[in-house]
Design an enzyme around this catalytic site. Structure first.
Site, short mmCIF file in Angstrom:
data_model
loop_
_atom_site.label_atom_id
_atom_site.label_comp_id
_atom_site.label_asym_id
_atom_site.label_seq_id
_atom_site.Cartn_x
_atom_site.Cartn_y
_atom_site.Cartn_z
N HIS A 159 -12.85 16.74 -5.21
CA HIS A 159 -12.38 16.09 -5.88
C HIS A 159 -12.90 17.84 -6.95
CE1 HIS A 159 -11.12 13.22 -5.94
NE2 HIS A 159 -12.01 12.38 -5.36
N ASP A 195 -9.36 11.15 2.51
CA ASP A 195 -10.00 9.88 1.51
C ASP A 195 -9.25 9.39 1.29
OD1 ASP A 195 -13.33 9.56 -0.57
OD2 ASP A 195 -11.82 9.52 -1.65
N HIS A 197 -9.30 8.92 -2.03
CA HIS A 197 -8.61 9.23 -3.91
C HIS A 197 -8.24 10.79 -3.00
CE1 HIS A 197 -12.04 6.97 -3.94
NE2 HIS A 197 -11.33 6.47 -5.78
N ASP A 284 -13.61 5.71 2.48
CA ASP A 284 -13.82 4.35 1.16
C ASP A 284 -12.00 3.71 0.83
OD1 ASP A 284 -12.83 7.29 0.64
OD2 ASP A 284 -13.54 7.10 -1.82
C1 OKP Z 1 -14.82 10.51 -5.64
B1 OKP Z 1 -14.29 10.37 -4.24
C2 OKP Z 1 -15.04 3.71 -10.60
C3 OKP Z 1 -14.16 4.93 -11.16
C4 OKP Z 1 -15.21 5.65 -10.12
C5 OKP Z 1 -14.31 8.79 -9.62
C6 OKP Z 1 -13.88 8.53 -8.43
C7 OKP Z 1 -14.56 9.52 -7.81
C8 OKP Z 1 -14.20 9.15 -5.91
N1 OKP Z 1 -15.29 3.18 -11.31
N2 OKP Z 1 -13.86 7.48 -10.26
O1 OKP Z 1 -12.75 10.03 -3.83
O2 OKP Z 1 -14.62 9.14 -3.07
ZN ZN Z 2 -13.04 8.92 -2.08
MG MG Z 3 -7.11 12.00 0.53
#
Ligand code: OKP
Ligand code: ZN
Ligand code: MG
Length: 342
Positions: A159, A195, A197, A284
């Site tokens: 990120h 990932d 995200h 995740d």
């Molecule tokens: C980091 B990585 C939880 C909200 C979380 C941030 C997520 C960061 C993810 N209620 N917001 O990409 O695993």
């Molecule tokens: Zn993530």
């Molecule tokens: Mg990704």
């Protein structure tokens, strides 16, 4: 496969994460890395190495000088300003305001971040530095002829933009690795972000470049973090047009669907003919992950690893997310074992 791990990751041990209007115990916690390391050892995946020190030059090939200086002094500046808790950004440059660097630490925290869940405290700088060194050590192993290496990075990186922290990330380890390959003579490098995200920092860093192909599979940003980047119409700009690919999936997505995106990504990577591959590995996507909404099962990570291994590319894995600590070791190491078996 060799694993690179630094015990200095444990210096990142903040007490707070702003979530739902309260400060919770962070999802991104030290036991994540320790659980993965324990699984690496239990499965005898391969040698475990401590990182070498690469200094800040390879970090500054990706991150701006002023951002790096901000991170280094942030905690001291916060303490010097007599703040009672951990450093948390609470003000940003909104639309129509002036994007200049303020002197005050509250102002600089906002200037150099895009989210407020990522608290900073004593040791964050040291752990982030160690995490980048872990990534660069894995890169050196692969540049030196290893087929692949596992950078057990913590904190994660995908990120982080050139001058923004957030989403638990400070230095973009995957981007630093890709840039290191380029600086050592690789013509083209691909980064695949699996990932849950969107890898917004990685995308932004290489968005106008055709020498580093960036691909991310992730949850729909309309519904989930990072919300303001990661849509499928983001394909790159200028020289980089056509060298960014986002593959977006809805809640409940199982491996049978997600793996179609993986196939699309792998075919694009093969067609790009990179000299090296960097995999931003978050687990995740797991069905029991507490903050995510895909439905991958533990055995699916073996399949993922096998598909990546079939690309036949020199590969560095950088560890990103994964918050079901009970399963994180099995899931992450399954990817490596699938890869090694391919
Ligand atoms: C980091 B990585 C939880 C909200 C979380 C941030 C997520 C960061 C993810 N209620 N917001 O990409 O695993
Ligand atoms: Zn993530
Ligand atoms: Mg990704």
């Amino acid at each position: 496969m060799k694993t690179v791990f630094s015990p200095l990751h444990s210096r990142r041990a903040v007490k707070t994460e702003l979530d739902g209007g309260i400060l919770i115990a962070p999802h991104e916690k030290p036991s994540r890395a320790e659980t993965i390391l324990a699984r690496v050892k239990a499965q005898a995946l391969g040698e475990v190495l401590e990182p070498e020190e690469f200094g800040l030059d390879p970090v500054k090939r990706v991150h701006s000088e002023d951002y790096v200086a901000f991170l280094e002094s942030c905690w001291a500046d916060w303490i010097a300003a007599d703040k009672p808790g951990e450093a948390i950004p609470a003000v940003w440059c909104g639309r129509g305001m002036r994007a200049r660097v303020p002197k005050d630490i509250d102002g600089r925290l906002g200037y150099y971040s895009f989210a407020a869940e990522t608290s900073i405290s004593d040791g964050t700088w040291e752990a982030a530095r160690a995490s980048a060194n872990v990534a660069l050590t894995a890169q050196k192993l692969v540049a030196g002829g290893e087929r692949a290496a596992f950078a057990l990075c913590r904190p994660p990186g995908h990120h982080a933009h050139a001058d923004l922290f957030g989403g638990y990330c400070f230095f973009n380890n995957a981007a630093i690795v890709a840039q290191a390959f380029r600086d050592q003579g690789a013509e083209q490098v691909a980064i695949l972000d699996v990932d849950f995200h969107h890898g917004n920092g990685t995308q932004a860093i290489f968005y106008d470049r055709s020498d580093v192909l960036t691909i991310s599979l992730h949850g729909d940003p309309d519904l989930v973090f990072p919300h303001f980047l990661g849509f499928e119409d983001e394909t790159g700009e200028g020289e980089g047009e056509g060298f960014n690919l986002n593959l977006v999936y809805p809640p409940g997505t199982p491996y049978a669907i997600w793996s179609q995106g993986l196939e699309t990504a792998c075919e694009r990577i093969a067609g790009f003919r990179p000299d090296a591959l960097v995999v931003a590995l978050g687990v995740d996507t797991f069905e029991d992950d507490p903050i995510s909404f895909f439905k991958l099962r533990s055995e699916d990570y073996l399949s993922l690893g096998r598909r990546l291994g079939a690309l036949g590319l020199p590969t560095v894995f950088t560890m990103e997310g994964g918050y079901d600590v009970e399963a994180i070791g099995v899931n992450a190491v399954n990817v490596m074992q699938g890869f090694d078996a391919a």
